[in-house]
Design an enzyme around this catalytic site. Structure first.
Site, PDB file in Angstrom:
ATOM      1  N   GLU A 173       0.804  -1.224   0.000  1.00 17.08           N
ATOM      2  CA  GLU A 173       0.000   0.000   0.000  1.00 17.08           C
ATOM      3  C   GLU A 173       0.835   1.271   0.000  1.00 17.08           C
ATOM      4  O   GLU A 173       0.648   2.153   0.862  1.00 17.08           O
ATOM      5  CB  GLU A 173      -0.977  -0.031   1.195  1.00 17.08           C
ATOM      6  CG  GLU A 173      -1.856  -1.278   1.155  1.00 17.08           C
ATOM      7  CD  GLU A 173      -2.744  -1.467   2.376  1.00 17.08           C
ATOM      8  OE1 GLU A 173      -2.754  -0.584   3.249  1.00 17.08           O
ATOM      9  OE2 GLU A 173      -3.433  -2.507   2.445  1.00 17.08           O
ATOM     10  N   ASN A 214       2.113  -4.686  -3.286  1.00 16.68           N
ATOM     11  CA  ASN A 214       0.724  -5.092  -3.043  1.00 16.68           C
ATOM     12  C   ASN A 214      -0.097  -3.831  -2.746  1.00 16.68           C
ATOM     13  O   ASN A 214       0.349  -2.967  -1.992  1.00 16.68           O
ATOM     14  CB  ASN A 214       0.723  -6.040  -1.827  1.00 16.68           C
ATOM     15  CG  ASN A 214      -0.578  -6.768  -1.631  1.00 16.68           C
ATOM     16  OD1 ASN A 214      -1.120  -7.347  -2.569  1.00 16.68           O
ATOM     17  ND2 ASN A 214      -1.080  -6.757  -0.396  1.00 16.68           N
ATOM     18  N   GLU A 280      -5.932 -10.369  -2.149  1.00 17.87           N
ATOM     19  CA  GLU A 280      -6.708 -10.218  -0.899  1.00 17.87           C
ATOM     20  C   GLU A 280      -8.202 -10.104  -1.188  1.00 17.87           C
ATOM     21  O   GLU A 280      -8.918  -9.364  -0.503  1.00 17.87           O
ATOM     22  CB  GLU A 280      -6.267  -8.965  -0.122  1.00 17.87           C
ATOM     23  CG  GLU A 280      -4.806  -8.934   0.259  1.00 17.87           C
ATOM     24  CD  GLU A 280      -4.455  -7.801   1.225  1.00 17.87           C
ATOM     25  OE1 GLU A 280      -5.357  -7.135   1.761  1.00 17.87           O
ATOM     26  OE2 GLU A 280      -3.237  -7.585   1.434  1.00 17.87           O
TER      27      GLU A 280
HETATM   28  O1  9MR Z   1      -7.034  -8.643   8.057  1.00 16.50           O
HETATM   29  C1  9MR Z   1      -6.109  -7.873   8.795  1.00 16.50           C
HETATM   30  C2  9MR Z   1      -6.670  -7.535  10.160  1.00 16.50           C
HETATM   31  O2  9MR Z   1      -6.823  -8.698  10.946  1.00 16.50           O
HETATM   32  C3  9MR Z   1      -5.773  -6.524  10.850  1.00 16.50           C
HETATM   33  O3  9MR Z   1      -6.386  -6.109  12.071  1.00 16.50           O
HETATM   34  C4  9MR Z   1      -5.535  -5.341   9.949  1.00 16.50           C
HETATM   35  C5  9MR Z   1      -4.640  -4.347  10.652  1.00 16.50           C
HETATM   36  O4  9MR Z   1      -4.285  -3.305   9.906  1.00 16.50           O
HETATM   37  O5  9MR Z   1      -4.954  -5.777   8.728  1.00 16.50           O
HETATM   38  C6  9MR Z   1      -5.800  -6.613   8.001  1.00 16.50           C
HETATM   39  O6  9MR Z   1      -5.216  -7.008   6.772  1.00 16.50           O
HETATM   40  C7  9MR Z   1      -4.954  -5.990   5.818  1.00 16.50           C
HETATM   41  C8  9MR Z   1      -3.751  -6.418   5.032  1.00 16.50           C
HETATM   42  O7  9MR Z   1      -2.678  -6.723   5.896  1.00 16.50           O
HETATM   43  C9  9MR Z   1      -3.335  -5.392   4.024  1.00 16.50           C
HETATM   44  N1  9MR Z   1      -4.452  -5.025   3.161  1.00 16.50           N
HETATM   45  C10 9MR Z   1      -5.694  -4.694   3.818  1.00 16.50           C
HETATM   46  C11 9MR Z   1      -6.083  -5.809   4.800  1.00 16.50           C
HETATM   47  C12 9MR Z   1      -7.434  -5.525   5.430  1.00 16.50           C
HETATM   48  O8  9MR Z   1      -7.380  -4.376   6.214  1.00 16.50           O
END
Ligand code: 9MR
Length: 355
Positions: A173, A214, A280
């Site tokens: 990101e 990503n 994702e």
């Molecule tokens: O799914 C993840 C969640 O359990 C966490 O609390 C969160 C914290 O920032 O991150 C989520 O995963 C993210 C991923 O690492 C990157 N892309 C967006 C995803 C959803 O927020």
């Protein structure tokens, strides 16, 4: 190949599943009892196939705390998936909780479990603006100090998993909605060169690993997906080690690409000589059966675009059961219901990616 989704819904999803008796390839290395009450359509993809060859590998993000327990979550995963992305276990706050070193215990256990079950592990994620430990964000770093730390971190983590984790989200990101570089701690302190640096350090630590950028909201035309194209093109021109782009694809009925739009975007990135994976995917919908039909059509659009592009090697959803999702179960974003029943979305995936 499948009855229409309308019929599926009319008759009830569960009742129809016997129509297609497929399961993930029986694999003597996969030591799980077959638990399902009735056969469920499957994508039938043994793990470990090199990306780009044939059908995309089917993956899901997993929570290690759930996966490690023998139970329905573990069984459902093993039955259908060939690749996993740790949802949280490999983020910086998990691996470097204190300044004193690394904590690889959970991530190691996860990787060991995955490899024992012939599941490929996609590492997620080395450099991100979230889940950075407080001891990093709260400290007053000079550029030289933080650059040295990030190099040490990436080198140690990628080396630690060398030969076991074959692909990595190196930078997650990096862009804003308008397409500029996000003002993360990395960009603010290190400057825009951090993206190329991170990729080079990761490559030096494991020259065999496939390295990804990503990002979310790339699936539709707009300033962000155009800016990502320019960023990737610049990295390629400068011969920065980079193998692919992950399209996160956190979609909704309001934020969804048409098939033509998604294929055009994916082909354009692939034209840079990159893998273009779905990394994702989830589709948040409200209540009601109609929403599940619409959700399935969005899943189908994405699966079909991936299937049709040879460079789309991995089709990963962000979780797999509505019981465990960052969006909350009420959004029902995933292909299996909270009780593990395949939804129309799963039928669409199996139809597009299955044999
Ligand atoms: O799914 C993840 C969640 O359990 C966490 O609390 C969160 C914290 O920032 O991150 C989520 O995963 C993210 C991923 O690492 C990157 N892309 C967006 C995803 C959803 O927020």
């Amino acid at each position: 190949m499948f009855p229409s989704l309308a019929i599926v819904l009319t008759l009830g999803v569960a009742g129809l599943l016997g129509a297609r008796a497929l399961t993930r390839d029986d694999d003597p290395g996969v030591n799980v009892e077959r638990h399902e009450p009735r056969p469920v359509p499957a994508v039938t993809k043994p793990g470990g196939a090199p990306s780009g060859a044939g059908r995309p590998v089917l993956g899901a993000a997993v929570e290690w705390a759930l996966l490690r327990e023998p139970g329905s979550y573990q069984r459902l995963f093993l039955q259908h998936y060939s690749s996993l992305t740790p949802e949280n276990a490999m983020k910086m706050d998990a691996l470097a909780p204190t300044p004193d070193g690394f904590d690889f215990r959970s991530a190691d256990a996860l990787v060991r479990w995955a490899l024992d079950h012939r599941i490929a592990v996609h590492g997620h994620t080395l450099v991100w603006h979230r889940q950075v430990p407080a001891w990093v964000t709260e400290r007053d770093w000079t550029r030289g100090e933080l650059r040295a730390y990030l190099k040490r971190y990436i080198t140690a983590v990628v080396r630690h998993f060398r030969g076991r984790v074959r692909s990595w989200d190196v930078v997650n990101e990096p862009l804003t909605a308008r397409g500029s570089l996000r003002r993360s701690i990395w960009e603010r302190v290190l400057g825009p060169g951090y993206v190329a640096d991170a990729l080079r350090w990761a490559h030096a630590a494991d020259p065999e690993a496939r390295l990804y950028v990503n990002e979310f909201d790339l699936e539709r035309f707009g300033p962000k997906s155009a800016a990502m194209y320019r960023l990737l093109r610049a990295l390629r021109r400068r011969q920065v080690p980079l193998d692919g782009i992950g399209l996160q694809a956190h979609l909704t009925p309001q934020w969804r690409p048409t098939g033509r739009e998604l294929r055009a975007i994916m082909r354009r990135y692939a034209g840079l000589g990159l893998q273009v994976d779905i990394s994702e995917l989830d589709v948040a919908v409200g209540p009601g059966d109609a929403a599940l039909v619409e959700q399935a059509s969005i899943y189908r659009t994405v699966a079909a675009a991936c299937r049709r592009l040879p460079q789309c090697g991995r089709f990963t959803t962000w979780g797999f059961t509505d019981a465990s999702t960052w969006l909350g179960s009420a959004q029902r974003p995933l292909p299996f219901s909270s009780t593990g029943v395949p939804k129309p979305a799963w039928l669409a995936i199996a139809d597009e990616l299955g044999p």
